[in-house]
Design an enzyme around this catalytic site. Structure first.
Site, mmCIF file in Angstrom:
data_model
loop_
_atom_site.group_PDB
_atom_site.id
_atom_site.type_symbol
_atom_site.label_atom_id
_atom_site.label_comp_id
_atom_site.label_asym_id
_atom_site.label_seq_id
_atom_site.Cartn_x
_atom_site.Cartn_y
_atom_site.Cartn_z
ATOM 1 N N LYS A 1 67.209 24.834 -31.541
ATOM 2 C CA LYS A 1 66.880 25.668 -32.706
ATOM 3 C C LYS A 1 67.105 27.130 -32.331
ATOM 4 O O LYS A 1 66.603 27.601 -31.299
ATOM 5 C CB LYS A 1 65.413 25.427 -33.058
ATOM 6 C CG LYS A 1 65.070 25.524 -34.520
ATOM 7 C CD LYS A 1 63.624 25.067 -34.700
ATOM 8 C CE LYS A 1 63.171 25.163 -36.134
ATOM 9 N NZ LYS A 1 61.736 24.900 -36.253
HETATM 10 O O1 G3P Z 1 59.605 24.401 -39.129
HETATM 11 C C1 G3P Z 1 59.218 25.647 -39.585
HETATM 12 C C2 G3P Z 1 57.816 25.570 -40.056
HETATM 13 O O2 G3P Z 1 57.033 25.114 -39.013
HETATM 14 C C3 G3P Z 1 57.188 26.818 -40.556
HETATM 15 O O3 G3P Z 1 56.068 26.425 -41.272
HETATM 16 O O4 G3P Z 1 53.909 26.648 -42.379
HETATM 17 O O5 G3P Z 1 54.422 28.025 -40.339
HETATM 18 O O6 G3P Z 1 55.525 28.514 -42.499
HETATM 19 P P1 G3P Z 1 54.926 27.467 -41.638
#
Ligand code: G3P
Length: 218
Positions: A83
């Site tokens: 990633k």
């Molecule tokens: O994979 C990306 C994701 O983990 C981000 O999620 O909820 O931290 O915005 P969030």
């Protein structure tokens, strides 16, 4: 549509993988920090549980170090997808890593223009973050609609749209409506997708009536 689970919690992954519904895993540095474990160990263990792509994120911001980190992560298991952030160096690293047959997930995408660059850089997966756009008062799912529409115009774009930063089941439903290839969901969201009060109520009524028959199937 493929389901990835967004977590670095190995026990959660083991539990959800047993449902047969998990096609891959996404992690990020924040999720790895939450696990409290050594990065390489966690990724190796996840890769042994889930045969599909497991995203492991570089933490360098310059091309040369990103490449070194990406090659190291790729060496952990064949199903690692490296990633990289959607930056100039990240997309340059994406191009080099994909030319070495490494899967690359370009993350932190917040605009259609960024999405086009990632596809041009040959990303295997592109992760637009819908929840974080919602958080700042923009409609996150509009970005997914735009990207799906643009990618559908070009057969040469082999990049899969991986809807990330999902916060609730409707993000998944909307992503499916728009034809997104993959959604990555936190374990809690995946569990919520099973729930409906009428399912619970209906099952209870069936079982109560069945009990009255005094029968058993086996
Ligand atoms: O994979 C990306 C994701 O983990 C981000 O999620 O909820 O931290 O915005 P969030």
């Amino acid at each position: 549509m493929k389901f990835f689970v967004d977590t670095a919690d190995v026990e959660e992954i083991r539990d959800l993988a047993a449902t047969g519904l998990v096609d891959g895993i996404t992690t990020n540095p924040s999720l790895v920090a939450k696990s409290g474990r050594k990065f390489a160990d966690v990724i190796a263990e996840i890769c042994s549980i889930v045969p599909g792509p497991v995203s492991a994120e570089v933490t360098a911001t310059d091309y040369d170090t990103m490449l070194k980190e990406g090659r190291f992560l790729r060496g952990i298991a064949d199903n690692v997808a490296v990633k990289v952030p959607l930056t100039r160096d990240g997309l340059k690293a994406c191009r080099t890593l994909t030319s070495e047959d490494t899967m690359v997930n370009v993350t932190l995408c917040f605009s259609p223009a960024q999405a086009i660059l990632a596809a041009k850089a040959g990303a295997t997966f592109l992760s637009p973050f819908v929840g974080r756009l919602d958080d700042i008062g923009q409609e996150g799912m509009e970005l997914i609609g735009d990207i799906c529409e643009i990618f559908a115009n070009y057969d040469s774009f082999g990049t899969e749209v991986l809807v990330a930063s999902t916060r609730h089941p409707m993000h998944v439903v909307d992503a499916a409506r728009m034809g997104a290839d993959i959604v990555t969901v936190p374990p809690a969201v995946l569990r919520k997708m099973y729930d409906h009060p009428l399912t619970e109520k209906g099952l209870k009524a069936f079982l109560d009536d069945w009990a009255k028959t005094g029968q058993s199937i086996l």
